[in-house]
Design an enzyme around this catalytic site. Structure first.
Site, PDB file in Angstrom:
ATOM      1  N   GLU A  96      29.168 -56.036   6.904  1.00 37.82           N
ATOM      2  CA  GLU A  96      29.808 -56.068   8.231  1.00 37.82           C
ATOM      3  C   GLU A  96      29.940 -57.478   8.808  1.00 37.82           C
ATOM      4  O   GLU A  96      30.805 -57.726   9.650  1.00 37.82           O
ATOM      5  CB  GLU A  96      29.025 -55.196   9.216  1.00 37.82           C
ATOM      6  CG  GLU A  96      27.637 -55.743   9.543  1.00 37.82           C
ATOM      7  CD  GLU A  96      26.803 -54.818  10.421  1.00 37.82           C
ATOM      8  OE1 GLU A  96      26.774 -53.600  10.161  1.00 37.82           O
ATOM      9  OE2 GLU A  96      26.174 -55.318  11.359  1.00 37.82           O
ATOM     10  N   ASP A 142      27.231 -46.744  12.379  1.00 34.54           N
ATOM     11  CA  ASP A 142      27.432 -47.874  13.292  1.00 34.54           C
ATOM     12  C   ASP A 142      27.298 -49.186  12.535  1.00 34.54           C
ATOM     13  O   ASP A 142      27.475 -50.253  13.117  1.00 34.54           O
ATOM     14  CB  ASP A 142      26.346 -47.786  14.387  1.00 34.54           C
ATOM     15  CG  ASP A 142      26.536 -48.801  15.496  1.00 34.54           C
ATOM     16  OD1 ASP A 142      27.687 -48.949  15.949  1.00 34.54           O
ATOM     17  OD2 ASP A 142      25.547 -49.434  15.914  1.00 34.54           O
TER      18      ASP A 142
END
Ligand code: NAI
Length: 328
Positions: free
Chosen positions: A262, A257
């Site tokens: 990111e 996840d």
């Protein structure tokens, strides 16, 4: 208190409206993530509210310190995006929200583990193009697996409890053993956990000590075909080493996840752009890799908790100079 909240999503607005009245704050909401480039917007505010995708690095904190900001309240649990030393140097008090519903993440970890173990992502993609074949979709059952948990705190424990219903063997590693977790797992040292686990699920915070905990050397110690599940932080894994492990087949599946780089990618729509991160692009191409955009936390219960507890911390700081969720 006058508070500026960065990185506010539409789904947080109702909670901000409700809890700013309860905790007596005058909150200005902005959509952009915090970083050195827009720290100047905090001029005239005592409190700054951010999320885990904000860049509260040295430059960002120095900038808000110069503007007279006294408190920095993250609505997230992880604080690896905050330069705590610089905050301390400028006497900016920092809080996080460690106690929002752990089930948001634990239930998600179970979900993505099953997706990889049973090739569910592949099946969905195929059915989308009317391919109803079974070839390549055979999975295996959790009851015959050993699952190793790294980090057995709040979320780790909730995940252990959730997995305990599947009858597999559960083992764990943590710097500090959790008495309640011992009802479900056997504690091992890290090398034993690597050697014995069919599935490794990460639930520890990212710290300088465990940066790239999953790397070439640790992957070599794992079982052939190991499945790695990460609902903690991207920096716990060396992404290039993951590619090596996936290419050789040593890693049989990855469900994550989170991704080290990111920020700037996750939580926004890049359909019309060319991703510049070649490592991410490569990882996304493996059929046995499942990526989700850092949203394990994202349930209605948890989002409401995150806004409420961060505004509560600012109120505690204002009244007493301390908060039960202060991060030192
Ligand atoms: P926690 O503080 O209750 O538990 C963390 C546990 O990790 C503690 O028992 C601690 O002793 C252990 N630990 C620390 N360093 C370790 C190391 N080097 N090796 C092994 N264990 C170590 O924290 P909680 O609430 O369980 O959250 C864990 C992490 O999950 C957070 O720090 C955050 O990074 C991540 N998280 C991810 C979310 C998502 O949406 N994907 C949402 C919320 C948290």
């Amino acid at each position: 208190m006058k508070v500026i909240a960065y990185a506010v999503r539409p789904d947080e607005i109702a909670s901000f409206e409700e809890y700013s009245k309860i905790y007596n704050h005058n909150v200005t909401l902005i959509k952009e993530s915090f970083g050195p480039h827009n720290a100047h917007l905090a001029e005239g505010f005592y409190g700054v509210s951010i999320l885990g995708n904000c860049k509260a690095n040295k430059e960002g904190i120095e900038a808000i310190a110069k503007l007279g900001v006294k408190y920095l309240a993250s609505r997230s649990a992880g604080v690896n995006n905050i330069d705590l030393e610089t905050a301390k140097k400028y006497d900016i008090k920092v809080s996080n929200v460690p106690a929002y519903s752990p089930n948001a993440v634990s239930e998600f970890a179970v979900g993505i583990t099953l997706c990889v173990l049973r090739n569910i992502q592949q099946a969905i993609r195929r059915v989308d193009v009317q391919n109803f074949g079974l070839s390549g979709l055979m999975g295996s059952e959790l009851r015959n697996k050993t699952i190793g948990f790294i980090g057995t705190g709040r979320i780790g424990l909730a995940t252990i409890k959730a997995f305990s219903g599947f009858s597999g063997k559960l083992i764990g590693y943590d710097l500090y053993e959790n008495e309640e977790a011992k009802k479900y797992i056997e504690y091992k040292n890290l090398d034993e956990l690597f050697a014995k686990s069919d599935i490794i699920s990460l639930h520890c915070p990212l710290t300088p000590e465990n940066y790239h905990l999953i790397n070439k050397e640790s992957i070599a110690k794992m079982k052939d075909g190991v499945i790695i599940v990460n609902t903690a932080r991207g920096g716990l894994m060396n992404a290039e080493d993951l590619i090596g492990g996936l290419e050789s087949g040593k890693i049989g599946g990855l469900a994550t996840d989170v991704y080290e780089n990111e920020v700037g990618i996750f939580h926004s729509d890049h359909r019309n752009s060319i991703l510049e991160d070649d490592v991410l692009v490569r990882l996304l191409k493996f059929p046995n890799v499942l990526f989700t955009p850092h949203y394990a936390f994202y349930t209605d219960e948890a989002v409401d908790n995150m806004v409420e507890y961060s505004l509560e911390s600012l109120s505690e700081f204002e009244k007493t100079g301390k908060s039960k969720n202060e991060v030192k």
